[in-house]
Write an enzyme that holds these catalytic residues in place. Structure first.
Site, PDB file in Angstrom:
ATOM      1  N   LYS A 205       0.821  -1.217   0.000  1.00 31.06           N
ATOM      2  CA  LYS A 205       0.000   0.000   0.000  1.00 31.06           C
ATOM      3  C   LYS A 205       0.862   1.277   0.000  1.00 31.06           C
ATOM      4  O   LYS A 205       2.067   1.218   0.172  1.00 31.06           O
ATOM      5  CB  LYS A 205      -0.945  -0.025   1.206  1.00 31.06           C
ATOM      6  CG  LYS A 205      -1.998  -1.141   1.095  1.00 31.06           C
ATOM      7  CD  LYS A 205      -2.900  -0.953  -0.113  1.00 31.06           C
ATOM      8  CE  LYS A 205      -4.075  -1.909  -0.147  1.00 31.06           C
ATOM      9  NZ  LYS A 205      -3.763  -3.261  -0.585  1.00 31.06           N
TER      10      LYS A 205
HETATM   11  C1  LIG Z   1     -10.063  -2.660  -1.780  1.00 28.94           C
HETATM   12  C2  LIG Z   1      -9.419  -3.393  -0.634  1.00 28.94           C
HETATM   13  N1  LIG Z   1     -10.087  -3.486   0.531  1.00 28.94           N
HETATM   14  C3  LIG Z   1      -9.570  -4.128   1.593  1.00 28.94           C
HETATM   15  C4  LIG Z   1      -8.319  -4.692   1.541  1.00 28.94           C
HETATM   16  C5  LIG Z   1      -7.791  -5.412   2.742  1.00 28.94           C
HETATM   17  O1  LIG Z   1      -6.666  -4.767   3.263  1.00 28.94           O
HETATM   18  P1  LIG Z   1      -5.782  -5.475   4.388  1.00 28.94           P
HETATM   19  O2  LIG Z   1      -4.842  -6.403   3.692  1.00 28.94           O
HETATM   20  O3  LIG Z   1      -5.057  -4.336   5.057  1.00 28.94           O
HETATM   21  O4  LIG Z   1      -6.686  -6.164   5.308  1.00 28.94           O
HETATM   22  C6  LIG Z   1      -7.576  -4.613   0.363  1.00 28.94           C
HETATM   23  C7  LIG Z   1      -6.247  -5.226   0.301  1.00 28.94           C
HETATM   24  O5  LIG Z   1      -5.579  -5.295  -0.678  1.00 28.94           O
HETATM   25  C8  LIG Z   1      -8.143  -3.950  -0.757  1.00 28.94           C
HETATM   26  O6  LIG Z   1      -7.479  -3.875  -1.921  1.00 28.94           O
END
Ligand SMILES: Cc1ncc(COP(=O)(O)O)c(C=O)c1O
Length: 398
Positions: free
Chosen positions: A196
């Site tokens: 990210k």
């Molecule tokens: C659109 C979206 N929402 C939620 C997430 C979940 O993020 P995390 O890995 O921090 O839980 C991601 C992860 O890539 C994502 O792309």
């Protein structure tokens, strides 16, 4: 001429692999981590609290809870709103599974609404068609970092008395009509996962603009233990905790905060670099008719999390996946964001979704490609990726 270079007809392959993403840490993060380790206190503590304050201010939100993922943030948001069996959560099929999975964990049904073809963000008119008496939440996912049409979505939600949650996993820096993402809706979830815009490997945050929910969210995120239980080992006072809900273990800890607090200081510098590379990609691809670039709306600050474009496979003699494999053979890391969620076996089988349900999402799902985009790459890397894409288009065009 270097003999080590492999050659494909009329194309010199880079000897170095250009990864899809590479995180960028400096001495600031290294020193902070050491300081945390040497302090003897490594879980949730002063550094996590400082990061919460910094991120809250950055997002211009009322409150912020630092967590161990965006998935946790989304889960807590729905749980705090009381989402449960029989409820429906409307969201886009062009998202990562977490957006919808956490609704399923709470017994609710994810209801998908089709997207706008120009931006691949959820279409407000499609949301309206999916509203029922069971709708509890509308979750707007800011696809690859471009804010959704929040005025329209907020108005639909307000008129029906449902909550809005924003999934801003891609949209840390984004601004919608002058308002920072994180400051607009009831709750906004952010991700600090390894790829990210700012990262601590795994991490997330929930920005909250509802005074009535913040205590519940903090409590639910740490086992359901009564307020400020994270201070229970401090020298201030001895206090028993009470379990108020069967909560979760979602707290960020100080090792994560040591990284992400310094990443936050570099967030705009990183953004400038990614923007420069996105502009280069867009400029190069605008005259290639086999590639459709995504539209950037005039009233937003895009966070440029991913460089994603559509490959018009109807004009090519190869599939999207073959094209991606070829790019990998040319030493370039690639990805797909996303295969539309309703086409995945679980969503298909559990809810009866099928191909044909969301034509715009399916068109995109079959054609999207994501190319390397991260601040640590350089102009030469971007130019190489562009030349590789142009070479393959030439090789496979009909
Ligand atoms: C659109 C979206 N929402 C939620 C997430 C979940 O993020 P995390 O890995 O921090 O839980 C991601 C992860 O890539 C994502 O792309």
């Amino acid at each position: 001429m270097q003999t080590s270079l492999r050659k494909e007809k009329e194309f010199e392959i880079s000897p170095d692999f250009i990864p899809f993403h590479k995180a960028w840490f400096g001495p600031e993060e290294e020193n902070e981590i050491l300081d945390t380790l040497r302090s003897g206190w490594i879980t949730t503590g002063p550094k996590t609290k400082k990061f919460e304050e910094d991120f809250k201010n950055y997002c211009q939100a009322k409150h912020c809870v630092a967590l161990n993922s965006c998935t946790a943030a989304l889960h807590l948001a729905y749980a705090a709103l009381g989402v449960g069996p029989g409820d429906e959560v409307i969201t886009t099929p062009m998202t990562f599974a977490a957006t919808a999975n956490v609704a399923v964990h709470l017994g609710a049904k994810p209801v998908f609404a089709d997207i706008m073809p120009e931006t691949l963000n959820i279409h407000p008119a499609e949301i309206e068609k999916k509203l029922t008496a069971k709708t509890r939440v509308i979750t707007a996912v800011h696809y690859v970092g471009q804010p959704c049409k929040m005025d329209e979505i907020s108005e639909i939600a307000r008129s029906k008395g449902v909550a809005v949650v924003e999934d801003a996993a891609h949209a840390t820096e984004a601004v919608y009509k002058g308002r920072k993402i994180g400051s607009i809706s009831d709750m906004t979830a952010f991700s600090f996962y390894a790829t990210k815009n700012i990262t601590c490997g795994e991490g997330g945050a929930l920005c909250v603009n509802r005074d009535d929910l913040i205590d519940k969210i903090r409590i639910l995120g740490l086992h359901g233990m009564s307020k400020d239980a994270w201070k229970r080992y401090s020298k201030d006072e001895f206090k028993h905790y009470e379990i108020l809900y069967p909560g979760y273990k979602y707290n960020m800890f100080d090792i994560q905060a040591s990284l992400v607090m310094h990443q936050l200081k570099k967030v705009e510098q990183f953004w400038e670099l990614r923007k420069r590379y996105v502009d280069k990609y867009n400029e190069a691809f605008k005259d290639i008719e086999q590639i459709k670039t995504l539209k950037i709306m005039p009233d937003v600050k895009h966070s440029y999390h991913l460089y994603t474009a559509l490959l018009k496979t109807e004009m090519l003699k190869c599939t999207r996946d073959e094209f991606l494999s070829e790019l990998q053979k040319l030493n370039i890391g690639v990805s797909v964001h996303f295969i539309a969620l309703h086409l995945h076996p679980f969503y298909r089988d559990a809810y009866g979704y099928k191909r044909g349900d969301f034509p715009n999402a399916e068109y995109a799902s079959d054609r999207v490609i994501s190319l390397p985009l991260f601040p640590r790459m350089n102009d030469k890397d971007v130019e190489y990726v562009i030349s590789a894409v142009a070479h393959l288009i030439k090789k496979y065009k009909k």
